[in-house]
Design an enzyme around this catalytic site. Structure first.
Site, PDB file in Angstrom:
ATOM      1  N   LYS A 191      -4.857   6.473   7.440  1.00  0.00           N
ATOM      2  CA  LYS A 191      -5.578   6.574   6.163  1.00  0.00           C
ATOM      3  C   LYS A 191      -6.231   7.945   6.115  1.00  0.00           C
ATOM      4  O   LYS A 191      -7.034   8.284   6.994  1.00  0.00           O
ATOM      5  CB  LYS A 191      -6.623   5.463   6.081  1.00  0.00           C
ATOM      6  CG  LYS A 191      -7.327   5.373   4.736  1.00  0.00           C
ATOM      7  CD  LYS A 191      -8.207   4.132   4.695  1.00  0.00           C
ATOM      8  CE  LYS A 191      -8.979   4.063   3.394  1.00  0.00           C
ATOM      9  NZ  LYS A 191      -9.700   2.803   3.245  1.00  0.00           N
ATOM     10  N   SER A 238     -12.529  -3.078   1.155  1.00  0.00           N
ATOM     11  CA  SER A 238     -12.731  -2.393   2.433  1.00  0.00           C
ATOM     12  C   SER A 238     -14.208  -2.101   2.619  1.00  0.00           C
ATOM     13  O   SER A 238     -14.864  -1.609   1.699  1.00  0.00           O
ATOM     14  CB  SER A 238     -11.989  -1.052   2.444  1.00  0.00           C
ATOM     15  OG  SER A 238     -10.612  -1.244   2.301  1.00  0.00           O
ATOM     16  N   ARG A 284       0.876  -1.184   0.000  1.00  0.00           N
ATOM     17  CA  ARG A 284       0.000   0.000   0.000  1.00  0.00           C
ATOM     18  C   ARG A 284       0.905   1.223   0.000  1.00  0.00           C
ATOM     19  O   ARG A 284       1.636   1.463   0.949  1.00  0.00           O
ATOM     20  CB  ARG A 284      -0.892  -0.008   1.238  1.00  0.00           C
ATOM     21  CG  ARG A 284      -1.897   1.135   1.269  1.00  0.00           C
ATOM     22  CD  ARG A 284      -2.821   0.984   2.479  1.00  0.00           C
ATOM     23  NE  ARG A 284      -3.896   1.968   2.432  1.00  0.00           N
ATOM     24  CZ  ARG A 284      -3.781   3.208   2.905  1.00  0.00           C
ATOM     25  NH1 ARG A 284      -2.656   3.617   3.450  1.00  0.00           N
ATOM     26  NH2 ARG A 284      -4.813   4.045   2.831  1.00  0.00           N
TER      27      ARG A 284
HETATM   28  N1  3NM Z   1      -7.962   1.058   5.960  1.00  0.00           N
HETATM   29  P1  3NM Z   1      -3.236   1.864  11.303  1.00  0.00           P
HETATM   30  S1  3NM Z   1      -8.157   2.019   8.291  1.00  0.00           S
HETATM   31  C1  3NM Z   1      -5.559   1.299   5.384  1.00  0.00           C
HETATM   32  O1  3NM Z   1     -11.015   1.226   7.771  1.00  0.00           O
HETATM   33  C2  3NM Z   1      -6.690   1.447   6.314  1.00  0.00           C
HETATM   34  O2  3NM Z   1     -10.674   0.507   5.758  1.00  0.00           O
HETATM   35  C3  3NM Z   1      -8.848   1.297   6.924  1.00  0.00           C
HETATM   36  O3  3NM Z   1      -3.618   1.998   9.772  1.00  0.00           O
HETATM   37  C4  3NM Z   1     -10.283   0.998   6.813  1.00  0.00           C
HETATM   38  O4  3NM Z   1      -3.043   0.423  11.596  1.00  0.00           O
HETATM   39  C5  3NM Z   1      -6.621   1.996   7.592  1.00  0.00           C
HETATM   40  O5  3NM Z   1      -1.918   2.612  11.403  1.00  0.00           O
HETATM   41  C6  3NM Z   1      -5.390   2.496   8.269  1.00  0.00           C
HETATM   42  O6  3NM Z   1      -4.324   2.511  12.110  1.00  0.00           O
HETATM   43  C7  3NM Z   1      -4.810   1.509   9.242  1.00  0.00           C
END
Ligand code: 3NM
Length: 215
Positions: A140, A111, A42
């Protein structure tokens, strides 16, 4: 297809901006050294050419390690390196179109942020869904407000396809998401933002697998 996502407990993603100055390739090597069985590339800030070069290397590395390799969003790069699949978001190409482009035998993840989106993902033929953000996250940029543990419980009770929880998951709340029904946990900053990635993965794994004994 026997869904390989059923066997994955820890879902690792790259994000060079959070990787303390290390390259995506170096980060993935550390993940594989720790025994990770799935990596999603990603990368939101690189040109196609640079993404392709990194993905070519990561494809080779994951293949050698026997790990699955998924590419976020970019179907062309995934095809070019023969990745195992693609993960898309709600605003990306629809799952049936990605399926047609990739051809048979590939994994497609989507997602989702609500029961409606989850049902639609199953209908569209997704192989697994992302469920999140469980907690607040700044990783994100365009993500919605946390959908929380209730949505996770709904998915665990109502769906049979594999799902991956994501968003703000840290060592201290893994026990909670496991308790609420998560089988597979995805983390970005808690892993790529750690000085010792392989050591951190071992710690997180221990945490995940000791959770059941604690309850
Ligand atoms: N997708 P971290 S939240 C890439 O809810 C991504 O679909 C999400 O990063 C979704 O582990 C997210 O640092 C970010 O919180 C996750």
């Amino acid at each position: 297809m026997n869904n390989p996502l059923h066997a994955v407990d820890l879902y690792c993603l790259t994000s060079e901006e959070h990787s303390l100055g290390r390259s995506n390739v170096a980060v993935v090597q550390a993940m594989l050294d720790a025994g990770v069985k799935l990596v999603q590339y990603r990368e939101k800030y690189k040109h196609a050419g640079e993404k392709l070069r990194e993905c070519e290397l990561i494809r080779e590395m994951t293949r050698k390690a026997g790990a699955l390799f998924l590419v976020n969003d970019d179907v062309a790069v995934a095809q070019a390196v023969d990745a195992d699949g693609v993960h898309v978001g709600q605003d990306d190409l629809p799952v049936p179109v990605v399926r047609r482009l990739l051809g048979p035998g590939k994994i497609i993840g989507l997602s989702t942020h609500s029961p409606e989106q989850a049902r639609a993902a199953v209908e569209a033929g997704a192989d697994y869904i992302g469920v999140g953000p469980i907690y607040a996250t700044r990783t994100k940029k365009d993500v919605c407000a946390p959908v929380g543990l209730e949505y996770l419980e709904w998915v665990a009770a109502n769906l049979t396809i594999p799902f991956v929880v994501i968003g703000g998951i840290k060592e201290h709340n893994i026990a909670e998401v496991k308790r609420r029904g998560a089988g597979c946990v995805a983390m970005i900053t808690e892993i790529v933002g750690h000085e010792d990635i392989a050591g951190q993965i071992r710690t997180l794994r221990n945490r995940m697998h000791s959770t059941f004994q604690e309850i």
